[in-house]
Design an enzyme around this catalytic site. Structure first.
Site, PDB file in Angstrom:
ATOM      1  CD  GLU A 188       0.097  27.689  50.859  1.00  0.00           C
ATOM      2  OE1 GLU A 188      -1.127  27.996  50.948  1.00  0.00           O
ATOM      3  OE2 GLU A 188       0.923  28.407  50.270  1.00  0.00           O
ATOM      4  CG  PHE A 236       7.653  40.131  51.690  1.00  0.00           C
ATOM      5  CD1 PHE A 236       6.383  40.686  51.769  1.00  0.00           C
ATOM      6  CD2 PHE A 236       7.886  39.137  50.758  1.00  0.00           C
ATOM      7  CE1 PHE A 236       5.369  40.266  50.925  1.00  0.00           C
ATOM      8  CE2 PHE A 236       6.878  38.702  49.907  1.00  0.00           C
ATOM      9  CZ  PHE A 236       5.615  39.269  49.992  1.00  0.00           C
ATOM     10  CD  GLN A 237       5.335  35.940  51.200  1.00  0.00           C
ATOM     11  OE1 GLN A 237       6.226  35.193  50.800  1.00  0.00           O
ATOM     12  NE2 GLN A 237       4.162  36.032  50.607  1.00  0.00           N
ATOM     13  CE  LYS A 247      15.233  33.270  48.453  1.00  0.00           C
ATOM     14  NZ  LYS A 247      14.415  34.374  47.905  1.00  0.00           N
ATOM     15  CG  MET A 277     -22.713  17.486  63.692  1.00  0.00           C
ATOM     16  SD  MET A 277     -23.848  16.148  64.096  1.00  0.00           S
ATOM     17  CE  MET A 277     -22.905  14.729  63.552  1.00  0.00           C
TER      18      MET A 277
HETATM   19  C1  LIG Z   1     -13.186  23.876  60.014  1.00  0.00           C
HETATM   20  C2  LIG Z   1     -14.409  23.585  60.798  1.00  0.00           C
HETATM   21  N1  LIG Z   1     -15.299  24.588  61.041  1.00  0.00           N
HETATM   22  C3  LIG Z   1     -16.427  24.337  61.748  1.00  0.00           C
HETATM   23  C4  LIG Z   1     -16.695  23.082  62.234  1.00  0.00           C
HETATM   24  C5  LIG Z   1     -17.963  22.803  63.029  1.00  0.00           C
HETATM   25  N2  LIG Z   1     -18.813  21.854  62.303  1.00  0.00           N
HETATM   26  C6  LIG Z   1     -18.850  20.548  62.604  1.00  0.00           C
HETATM   27  S1  LIG Z   1     -19.824  19.668  61.588  1.00  0.00           S
HETATM   28  C7  LIG Z   1     -20.254  21.042  60.727  1.00  0.00           C
HETATM   29  C8  LIG Z   1     -21.214  20.957  59.575  1.00  0.00           C
HETATM   30  C9  LIG Z   1     -20.599  20.294  58.406  1.00  0.00           C
HETATM   31  O1  LIG Z   1     -21.434  20.506  57.308  1.00  0.00           O
HETATM   32  P1  LIG Z   1     -21.371  19.567  56.050  1.00  0.00           P
HETATM   33  O2  LIG Z   1     -19.986  19.405  55.601  1.00  0.00           O
HETATM   34  O3  LIG Z   1     -22.332  20.063  55.042  1.00  0.00           O
HETATM   35  O4  LIG Z   1     -21.801  18.173  56.644  1.00  0.00           O
HETATM   36  P2  LIG Z   1     -23.254  17.688  57.152  1.00  0.00           P
HETATM   37  O5  LIG Z   1     -23.208  17.754  58.644  1.00  0.00           O
HETATM   38  O6  LIG Z   1     -24.281  18.574  56.558  1.00  0.00           O
HETATM   39  O7  LIG Z   1     -23.336  16.282  56.672  1.00  0.00           O
HETATM   40  C10 LIG Z   1     -19.628  22.165  61.253  1.00  0.00           C
HETATM   41  C11 LIG Z   1     -19.811  23.549  60.752  1.00  0.00           C
HETATM   42  C12 LIG Z   1     -15.731  22.083  61.966  1.00  0.00           C
HETATM   43  N3  LIG Z   1     -15.867  20.838  62.415  1.00  0.00           N
HETATM   44  N4  LIG Z   1     -14.624  22.354  61.243  1.00  0.00           N
END
Ligand SMILES: Cc1ncc(C[n+]2csc(CCOP(=O)(O)OP(=O)(O)O)c2C)c(N)n1
Ligand SMILES: [Mg+2]
Lengths: 168, 567
Positions: free
Chosen positions: B52, B114-115, B164, B471
């Site tokens: 979803e 349920f749900q 529902k 990042m």
């Molecule tokens: C759902 C979610 N969890 C954690 C974060 C924190 N966060 C921001 S950038 C990042 C790293 C993203 O890694 P990747 O997709 O491999 O991209 P890269 O920075 O390596 O290009 C994280 C964990 C986020 N933005 N969203």
């Protein structure tokens, strides 16, 4: 930033629907702004709507932001800050005191000074109904703290603008 | 068929269809089966997703690509909670979305049946509005209102929670479906006096700059903006979500400012004497320190949402209204000033502090992204995930038309890129769609590969594989003495095998000399989705960078010689 911490009186005109109270209070909760009192009553002229009076304490800038956020809610017809304006505001409190016979006259004298009504009397307790401005209620409360207060219940402030002007 | 009595579910779909929607994304369950049954014979397409959250980002991508509300159809309980991230993402970026959520029968509400989940209760802080429908006759009115609220004013998500029994109920045709929203203002009235004041301020400014945001795109202000910018000769910078409102290849466009913005955009903001935000909300990734932000300059803010005026950055003039309407009025009162000296200064910033990276040697993410842009061009819908790759994409991909750039800005939701590309491709079957994803982000929603394969969507998935949550690694590297914790994506799958397991085409780039060749080949492949696994240098950081919470003048241009610079 204007960091004046003040008590604010807010009046809202809202849809009379489930969830409205939550949506409204979330606006306050999200910024950690405490609601001191809250009164909701149906608009008897038009039961589709309700009126809310909220008292809250916090800084003025945040309050202005929250007023805009309240007005943004689909269920809020309008929200207004009435603090500092010359409006009608009243509150009612019920005060139950421990009252052995020897204290009765004394307490009744205080009640009279605040034009309070005695609404219940038992062997050991006396209950007053005090109405008026919140400040008056506070003063009465301070004085009654010299006795044994068993319970106090206050309604929260209800507001209305004077004359022709609509409240919210 | 014609004398068959209509149920709540039938009326629901009819009303959605009347609102111009031809596609819904979702995944069924017990509570939504009555509606699914009505979908069977209905002209609206239902696109089955694998999760979803995927459905919610698809609806989001569909909405951002077209401006029309994206619709999702999901079941109660876990089905509904799985969409919360997508709903929050849409709310943060003002994206119109309508969520139809099945619910337990009315008599079962509040009983932990349920749900049964109180989805309204859980979502109040992240929706524009919501409805729990308890009377079948309310359905058409509520749907019309939901679409109206979602798509007007400052757009946002609206949830309809439909028990529902309400969906099953037979409805007489004499229902009332007229919108009745006394507390909702779709279009604020313009304050002409303030617009005149603003026009004077802009006409008199020596060093004005425009900061263009998503609001300008949403309102369709691109044409009038172009007229004003060119008539007035004013440089512009656009937020991450404002990319494309004004052509980024135009000589007056400085690209994105802020934490990872271009140095020249940030420098221009630090030098200007007037900044006019057009539908951009001084997000903390741009104005991290609101008091210091452009302290030397006057400020004008155009926004349809009164809440945004003076919310963080205090402005001299706030113009509440639809950006396009405001600009059209404003244009009448503007008088060009000589800004040529200012343009010269700005152009010098641009020349002296260009975006740069090393093309030779190891394979660089920036190189792959820039080459993709060179080959695919700007008549493409680009979507991104969140992380370093997103910032590099924002830096190196120039967007020249509105709605060609789809990225999760306010929420920064990893896993957004790929499903939003599916939504965009579904909405625009004839367009080329490229999604730029990170290895971390992609793994959050990659199960939608099935959805893309089944629907033969020719999406190009450009995976920047640095085997890191890059990042976060960058922050730990720069601000936490490289104490890397929880960022190593050890155990990444072989993405080529993964693609092939789903029946998608796969490509791999390992060397910089292969970039062009492989990308060209991938761009030719249109039989279905393809995944390009670009195995890039692991330890690159995104620069420029403005340290968190600092003003733009604290920007660092490259890896600091002394760590002190970061403090
Ligand atoms: C759902 C979610 N969890 C954690 C974060 C924190 N966060 C921001 S950038 C990042 C790293 C993203 O890694 P990747 O997709 O491999 O991209 P890269 O920075 O390596 O290009 C994280 C964990 C986020 N933005 N969203
Ligand atoms: Mg990565």
């Amino acid at each position: 930033m204007n960091n004046n911490i003040e008590k604010h009186s807010i009046s809202l005109y809202v849809n009379n629907k489930p969830g409205v109270l939550i949506r409204t209070s979330l606006v306050f909760a999200r910024r950690g702004y405490n609601i001191d009192s809250l009164v909701v009553s149906n608009d008897s002229n038009n039961p589709k709507f309700s009126r809310m009076n909220i008292e809250a304490t916090g800084d003025t800038d945040t309050l202005h932001l929250m007023l805009a956020q309240l007005n943004r809610l689909v269920d809020v017809i309008h929200a207004r800050d009435l603090s500092g304006e010359d409006i009608l505001q009243k509150e009612l409190s019920l005060v139950k005191l421990e009252c052995p016979i020897e204290k009765r006259t004394e307490l009744l004298q205080i009640a009279e000074a605040f034009s309070a009504k005695t609404i219940d009397l038992t062997e050991n307790t006396i209950t007053f109904q005090i109405a008026g401005s919140s400040e008056k209620l506070n003063r009465a409360e301070t004085l009654l703290h010299g006795y044994k207060i068993k319970e106090i219940v206050r309604t929260g402030k209800v507001l209305m603008t004077r004359g022709e002007e609509a409240t919210a | 068929m014609s004398d068959k009595k209509k149920t709540g579910a039938d009326i629901l779909l009819d009303t959605i269809y009347k609102n111009g929607v031809d596609k819904m994304f979702g995944l069924p369950g017990g509570a939504i089966i009555p509606i699914m049954d009505a979908v069977k014979d209905h002209p609206i397409d239902f696109i089955l997703t694998r999760h979803e959250q995927g459905a919610s980002h698809m609806a989001d991508g569909y909405a951002r690509a077209t401006g029309k509300p994206g619709v999702i159809l999901i079941t109660s309980g876990p089905g509904a909670t799985n969409t919360l991230t997508g709903i929050m993402t849409a709310q943060m970026d003002s994206v119109p979305m309508v969520i139809i959520s099945g619910q337990q029968a009315t008599s079962n509400l509040g009983l932990d049946t349920f749900q049964e989940a109180d989805i309204s209760g859980m979502s109040y802080p992240i929706v524009k509005h919501s409805y729990l429908i308890t009377d079948p006759k309310e359905i058409p009115k509520a749907i019309n209102e939901a679409f109206f609220i979602a798509s007007t004013g400052r757009p946002g998500p609206v949830i309809l929670d439909i028990p529902k029994d309400v969906a099953n109920a037979v409805i007489d045709e004499d229902y009332d479906d007229t919108i009745d929203l006394p507390g909702y203002l779709a279009k604020p009235e313009l304050d002409i006096d303030k617009i005149k004041d603003a026009a004077q301020m802009i006409s008199q400014a020596q060093k004005p700059i425009f900061l263009v945001g998503h609001g300008a795109i949403i309102s369709g202000a691109d044409k009038i903006l172009k007229t004003i910018v060119e008539d007035m000769n004013i440089p512009i910078t656009n937020s991450l979500l404002g990319k494309g409102c004004f052509p980024e290849e135009h000589p007056l466009n400085l690209g994105m400012p802020g934490m990872h913005g271009t140095a020249y955009a940030n420098m221009a903001l630090c030098e200007c004497d007037l900044v006019v935000s057009i539908g951009s909300r001084w997000d903390d990734r741009i104005a991290a320190s609101p008091k210091e932000f452009c302290a030397q300059a006057k400020k004008i803010h155009i926004d349809i949402d009164l809440v945004e005026i003076n919310k963080v950055v205090k402005v001299d003039i706030g113009l509440v209204g639809d950006a396009k309407d405001v600009l059209e009025k404003l244009h009448k009162y503007l008088e060009p000033n000589d800004t040529s000296k200012w343009i010269k200064t700005v152009n010098k910033f641009r020349k002296d502090y260009p975006l740069k990276y090393k093309k030779e040697g190891k394979l660089r993410a920036q190189h792959v992204i820039e080459e993709m842009y060179n080959l695919a061009g700007s008549d493409v819908i680009y979507t991104t995930d969140v992380g370093q790759h997103q910032m590099w994409a924002a830096q190196f991909i120039k967007i020249n038309s509105p709605r060609n750039w789809i990225s999760s800005g306010g929420a920064g939701t990893m896993g957004f890129g790929f499903p939003s590309a599916i939504g965009a491709q579904m909405a625009c079957p004839d367009r080329k769609v490229v999604t730029i994803v990170g290895d971390g982000s992609f793994q959050m929603t990659l199960s939608e590969l099935s959805t893309a394969v089944v629907n033969k969507l020719p999406i190009k998935i450009l995976l920047l594989n640095n085997r890191y949550l890059g990042m976060v690694r960058q922050w730990q590297n720069l601000f936490y003495e490289n104490r890397l914790t929880g960022v190593d994506l050890e155990g990444n799958p072989d993405f080529l095998k993964l693609a092939s397991a789903y029946g998608a085409k796969g490509f791999r780039i390992r060397r910089s000399s292969d970039v062009r060749k492989v990308l060209k080949e991938a761009l030719q492949y249109n039989a279905g989705p393809c995944l390009i696994d670009a195995v890039v240098e692991q330890h690159d950081n995104v620069f420029p960078m403005v340290p968190s919470g600092a003003n733009l003048d604290k920007m660092i241009l490259g890896f600091p010689q002394k760590r002190k610079e970061l403090e």
